[in-house]
Motif scaffolding. Sequence first.
Motif, mmCIF file in Angstrom:
data_model
loop_
_atom_site.group_PDB
_atom_site.id
_atom_site.type_symbol
_atom_site.label_atom_id
_atom_site.label_comp_id
_atom_site.label_asym_id
_atom_site.label_seq_id
_atom_site.Cartn_x
_atom_site.Cartn_y
_atom_site.Cartn_z
ATOM 1 N N PHE A 14 41.188 27.134 26.154
ATOM 2 C CA PHE A 14 42.086 28.598 26.141
ATOM 3 C C PHE A 14 43.266 28.074 27.474
ATOM 4 C CE2 PHE A 14 38.194 30.260 24.249
ATOM 5 C CZ PHE A 14 38.569 30.121 23.087
ATOM 6 N N PRO A 15 44.427 28.718 27.342
ATOM 7 C CA PRO A 15 45.007 28.975 28.565
ATOM 8 C C PRO A 15 44.658 29.997 28.804
ATOM 9 C CG PRO A 15 46.658 29.640 26.184
ATOM 10 C CD PRO A 15 44.948 29.463 26.004
ATOM 11 N N MET A 16 44.305 30.163 30.436
ATOM 12 C CA MET A 16 44.163 31.074 31.195
ATOM 13 C C MET A 16 45.387 31.334 32.179
ATOM 14 S SD MET A 16 41.105 28.362 32.209
ATOM 15 C CE MET A 16 40.042 28.411 31.273
ATOM 16 N N VAL A 17 44.154 33.296 32.405
ATOM 17 C CA VAL A 17 45.131 33.883 33.662
ATOM 18 C C VAL A 17 44.475 33.929 35.045
ATOM 19 C CG1 VAL A 17 46.431 35.911 34.265
ATOM 20 C CG2 VAL A 17 46.996 35.070 31.875
ATOM 21 N N VAL A 18 44.266 34.310 35.909
ATOM 22 C CA VAL A 18 43.665 34.279 36.692
ATOM 23 C C VAL A 18 44.801 35.264 37.786
ATOM 24 C CG1 VAL A 18 43.147 33.674 39.005
ATOM 25 C CG2 VAL A 18 43.081 31.274 37.452
ATOM 26 N N CYS A 19 43.973 36.562 37.891
ATOM 27 C CA CYS A 19 43.387 37.721 38.350
ATOM 28 C C CYS A 19 43.149 37.512 40.414
ATOM 29 C CB CYS A 19 43.983 38.897 38.286
ATOM 30 S SG CYS A 19 44.156 39.008 36.720
ATOM 31 N N ARG B 279 43.132 49.142 46.543
ATOM 32 C CA ARG B 279 42.369 47.461 46.180
ATOM 33 C C ARG B 279 43.208 47.446 45.055
ATOM 34 N NH1 ARG B 279 36.229 45.382 45.797
ATOM 35 N NH2 ARG B 279 36.797 46.229 43.842
ATOM 36 N N ILE B 280 43.772 46.501 45.298
ATOM 37 C CA ILE B 280 45.074 45.879 43.926
ATOM 38 C C ILE B 280 44.986 44.593 43.252
ATOM 39 C CG2 ILE B 280 48.125 45.951 43.131
ATOM 40 C CD1 ILE B 280 47.705 48.229 46.061
ATOM 41 N N VAL B 281 44.859 44.540 42.312
ATOM 42 C CA VAL B 281 44.470 43.523 41.588
ATOM 43 C C VAL B 281 46.134 43.303 40.977
ATOM 44 C CG1 VAL B 281 43.857 42.662 38.839
ATOM 45 C CG2 VAL B 281 42.195 44.310 40.204
ATOM 46 N N ARG B 282 46.475 41.323 41.490
ATOM 47 C CA ARG B 282 47.282 40.665 40.844
ATOM 48 C C ARG B 282 47.305 39.728 39.818
ATOM 49 N NH1 ARG B 282 50.085 42.186 46.527
ATOM 50 N NH2 ARG B 282 50.907 44.639 45.665
ATOM 51 N N VAL B 283 48.353 39.617 38.725
ATOM 52 C CA VAL B 283 48.234 38.344 38.108
ATOM 53 C C VAL B 283 48.442 37.368 39.323
ATOM 54 C CG1 VAL B 283 49.357 36.678 37.011
ATOM 55 C CG2 VAL B 283 48.694 39.585 35.756
ATOM 56 N N LYS B 284 47.458 35.757 39.439
ATOM 57 C CA LYS B 284 47.778 35.085 40.183
ATOM 58 C C LYS B 284 48.247 34.101 39.755
ATOM 59 C CE LYS B 284 45.280 31.727 43.200
ATOM 60 N NZ LYS B 284 43.712 32.031 44.165
ATOM 61 N N GLU B 285 48.037 33.263 38.997
ATOM 62 C CA GLU B 285 48.553 32.382 37.963
ATOM 63 C C GLU B 285 48.531 32.627 36.354
ATOM 64 O OE1 GLU B 285 45.742 28.673 37.870
ATOM 65 O OE2 GLU B 285 45.892 29.532 40.334
ATOM 66 N N GLY B 286 49.406 32.029 35.555
ATOM 67 C CA GLY B 286 48.820 32.355 34.157
ATOM 68 C C GLY B 286 49.724 33.493 33.650
ATOM 69 N N ASN B 287 50.557 33.469 32.298
ATOM 70 C CA ASN B 287 51.021 33.678 31.325
ATOM 71 C C ASN B 287 50.868 34.588 29.897
ATOM 72 O OD1 ASN B 287 53.374 36.045 30.848
ATOM 73 N ND2 ASN B 287 54.655 33.787 29.801
ATOM 74 N N PRO B 288 50.656 36.286 30.781
ATOM 75 C CA PRO B 288 50.008 37.136 29.586
ATOM 76 C C PRO B 288 50.411 37.757 27.961
ATOM 77 C CG PRO B 288 50.006 38.179 31.045
ATOM 78 C CD PRO B 288 50.848 36.654 31.682
ATOM 79 N N SER B 289 51.720 37.004 29.049
ATOM 80 C CA SER B 289 52.709 37.753 27.958
ATOM 81 C C SER B 289 52.632 37.601 26.491
ATOM 82 C CB SER B 289 54.769 37.478 28.266
ATOM 83 O OG SER B 289 55.517 38.309 27.627
ATOM 84 N N GLY B 290 52.594 38.428 25.585
ATOM 85 C CA GLY B 290 52.526 38.756 23.863
ATOM 86 C C GLY B 290 51.077 37.845 23.181
#
Length: 199
Positions: free
Chosen positions: A77-82, A91-102
């Motif tokens: 699967f494509p992956m996103v790491v927060c 404590r704030i969550v951010r997208v570290k790598e990957g693309n969740p768009s669409g």
Amino acid sequence: MSIVNLKFVQGVIIILLSYHIMLTERFYFGDNVLPCFETGIPLLKRRLDQLTDADNIVIAFPDDGAWKRFHKQLDHFPMVVCAKVREGDKRIVRVKEGNPSGCHVVIVDDLVQSGGTLIECQKVLAAHGATKVSAYVTHAVFPKNSWKKFVHKNGENTKDAFAYFWFTDSCSPTVKNIENKAPFEVLSLAGSIADALQI
């Protein structure tokens, strides 16, 4: 029963079946215990294959620890790491790598308690263009009925809520409290346990 309190009978082998990956690094079980370390990820993969948008799934991890535990089992699967970062007292969550768009993004972790991190991940993934966000955890603990913040309310926009929240039946009190309440769906470990024990 605690692992520390296991009583051994001479000549008897105890089979300890665990769905918590971290135990492999923490305990030496001795010669009388046969540890079997299993995972609920195959249950999730089967469920994802049944979705109408199965070809548009992205797997997200709430932090590097979850990525380390599960990425090899989900590498097709494509992956996103927060990442969780501290800004003052928050404590704030951010997208570290990957693309969740669409995409339909499925957050994968080993357990949930209050669910705060999952909710923050859902918000940031939706803000980055995820069309749907779902979650999977092996162990849904949910102390003090913290599961209630995930239950769909009438007329709620799915952009603001989890499309699905899959969990296994490893915590039976949780199953009793929340089965048949959207977005929750129980994935039974029974078949996996039977296979592991060769029943």
